[in-house]
Enzyme design. Sequence first.
Site, short mmCIF file in Angstrom:
data_model
loop_
_atom_site.label_atom_id
_atom_site.label_comp_id
_atom_site.label_asym_id
_atom_site.label_seq_id
_atom_site.Cartn_x
_atom_site.Cartn_y
_atom_site.Cartn_z
N HIS A 232 0.83 -1.20 0.00
CA HIS A 232 0.00 0.00 0.00
C HIS A 232 0.87 1.25 0.00
O HIS A 232 0.58 2.23 -0.70
CB HIS A 232 -0.92 0.00 1.23
CG HIS A 232 -1.98 -1.04 1.18
ND1 HIS A 232 -3.32 -0.75 1.04
CD2 HIS A 232 -1.91 -2.40 1.25
CE1 HIS A 232 -4.03 -1.86 1.04
NE2 HIS A 232 -3.18 -2.88 1.17
N ASP B 79 -5.77 5.89 1.94
CA ASP B 79 -5.95 4.49 1.57
C ASP B 79 -7.39 4.09 1.86
O ASP B 79 -8.03 4.63 2.76
CB ASP B 79 -4.98 3.63 2.39
CG ASP B 79 -4.95 2.19 1.94
OD1 ASP B 79 -4.06 1.87 1.14
OD2 ASP B 79 -5.79 1.40 2.39
N ALA C 283 14.84 -10.15 -3.31
CA ALA C 283 15.55 -9.89 -4.57
C ALA C 283 14.99 -8.59 -5.13
O ALA C 283 13.84 -8.23 -4.86
CB ALA C 283 15.34 -11.04 -5.55
N HIS D 59 2.62 -14.47 -6.33
CA HIS D 59 1.51 -14.58 -5.37
C HIS D 59 0.32 -13.72 -5.79
O HIS D 59 -0.69 -13.70 -5.10
CB HIS D 59 1.99 -14.14 -3.99
CG HIS D 59 2.31 -12.68 -3.89
ND1 HIS D 59 3.19 -12.04 -4.72
CD2 HIS D 59 1.84 -11.72 -3.04
CE1 HIS D 59 3.26 -10.76 -4.40
NE2 HIS D 59 2.46 -10.53 -3.39
N TRP E 4 -1.11 -7.07 -6.30
CA TRP E 4 -1.38 -6.15 -7.41
C TRP E 4 -0.10 -5.46 -7.89
O TRP E 4 0.11 -5.29 -9.10
CB TRP E 4 -2.43 -5.13 -7.01
CG TRP E 4 -2.87 -4.27 -8.16
CD1 TRP E 4 -2.72 -2.93 -8.29
CD2 TRP E 4 -3.55 -4.71 -9.34
NE1 TRP E 4 -3.25 -2.50 -9.48
CE2 TRP E 4 -3.77 -3.58 -10.15
CE3 TRP E 4 -3.98 -5.97 -9.79
CZ2 TRP E 4 -4.41 -3.65 -11.39
CZ3 TRP E 4 -4.61 -6.03 -11.04
CH2 TRP E 4 -4.81 -4.89 -11.81
N SER F 281 2.98 -6.60 -7.80
CA SER F 281 3.77 -7.58 -8.56
C SER F 281 3.18 -7.81 -9.94
O SER F 281 3.90 -7.93 -10.94
CB SER F 281 3.85 -8.90 -7.79
OG SER F 281 4.62 -8.76 -6.62
#
Length: 479
Positions: free
Chosen positions: A22, A115, A344, A361, A364, A366
Site C-alpha cells: 500500500h 488508503d 531480490a 503470489h 497487485w 507484482s
Amino acid sequence: MCLHSFKMSESIVLYPSPGMGHLVSMMELGKLILHHYPTFSIHVLTFNPPFHTGATAPYMSRIAAEYPAISFHELSLPPNQCATFMDWFLVLKPLVREALESFSRRTPVRAFIMDFFCTSVLEDAEELCIPAYFFFTSAAAFLVLFLYFPELHKQNPGTLKDLDRDLFIPGLPPMPLSVFPDSMQDRSQKLYQWCLHHASRLPRGRGIIINSFHDLEPLGMRALAFEECAPGVPMPLTYCVGPLIAAGDSRNPSESLSWLDTQPAGTVVFLCFGSMGRLSAAQLNEIAVALERSEHRFLWVVRSPPAEGEEMGKRPPEPDLEALLPEGFLKRTAGKGLVVKTWAPQVAVLNHMAVGGFVTHCGWNSLLESVCAGVPMAAWPLYAEQHVNAWLMVGEREMGVAVGAVERGEDGVVGAEAVARLVRELMDSSRSMRVRERVAKLKERAVAALAEGGTSVTSLAELVNAWLEGPPPPPPPPR
C-alpha cells in the site's frame, strides 16, 4: 488540458496504510503528481504498526532524500490500545485530524488522499473543508466487487461461503465463490464487518483514484463507468492513473542480477511470493523437487516458513536453506538455478532479459511490475484479494496475462508434479506463447498510458483540475 493556476505553497496530504504494497503505490502516486505538477508539496502521514510489514523505513528514507517536496510525518500509536490492525485507524483518528489542522494553518491543503482502509477520518476532512479522496491499491475489477459488497450483503442474509453458485457482480463475468476473499464471506467475523464498513463509505469521497490503466482492465473500467457497483448510491468519479510501480533501488550490487547476467535470454523462471508471503516447509520442499524435475533455469526467493504458534506479523528470521530444502538440492542445481534468501530486486529482475516467466503470489504491485516488464505469469495466490487477481489474470476475457493457477491438494499443499506442470506451462506451452504476446502488447500500452496525452496522464490532469476548481480550503479556526 488547461489547469487553473495555483500557488507554490499549496499542498496534498497522503495517508497510506502501512503495508509495503500500500505504501509503495501511494508514494508512486505522490511522485507522479510532482512530476507533472512540481509546485505542490506533499505531506505523508505514517505510523509504525506493532508488527512487521516489510522494509518500509529504508524505503521512506530513500524517498525523502530523493524528493525534497515529500515530507513524512510519523503518528505515534498509543501502546496497548490496538488489539488488531483494525483498531489502528480508529486510535489514530484524533492524531490525523490534528495533523490536518496543522498543515492547513501553514498552507492550503487542496486534497487529502487516503488508503481505502483509512475511511475513519473522512468526516474529519469534511469538517475541515478539505476535499477527501480514496486511493484504491488493487484492480479496478476488485474495486467493482468491493463497492458491490454491501449489495451482496443485503441479497444474502446468510453466510456467503455457504452458497452453491457463482457470484454475479454487475459488469464482471460470473465469479466462482472459491476466489472470493475469505474476509468477505462470513458475516459473523469482525473482519467481514470491517470490510463492509469501508466498502459502504468509499462512495462518500470526492473521487476514487485507481492504480491501473484502461487497456489492462476494460471490463472493470466499463463497469465503473456505468456506475452499477452500488445500486441506488451516487458514485464519485474514478481516476485511473496507473500503472504506478517503483523503479527500485539499483545502487547496491545484487547476487540475483549478477547471476542472471550469465543466463541465456528468456530461459529463467522467477519465483517470488511478495514481501509478506511465507510458505510452509512442506511446500518449499515440493517446489524444490518440482524445479529440479522441470530442468528449467530458475531464480527463487525463499523466506523462512512461519513457525507453529508464531505471533502474527513477527519479522521472520533468515532462512536456513540447507535445512529447509532437500539434501543436496543446492549443489545439484548450481549453475542452472539460484536460491536467494528473503529478498531480490524484483523490478530489476523482471526487466532482465534472462527472465522468461514469473510465478507470483498475485499481489497487485507484482502483477503490474510483471506487465510493465512484459513477462508472462503463473498464478499462486496466497491471501486477501490475490485469489480474485489470479482469476482476472488467467481469464482471457479479463486480463489474459497468466497461463494458469496452482492446484492445491486436500492438505493445502501444491504437490511437486503440479508445480512442475505449472512451470512447464509457463515456459513451454502454446498457451504461454499467447500470454507472452498479450503481455508484450500491454507493456507498450502501459508506457503509452503514462506518456504525454496518455489515458492515465489525462486522468491525472482531470483530478488536479478538480482540486483547483474552487477556492482553497480555509484554515481551521484557532483552538
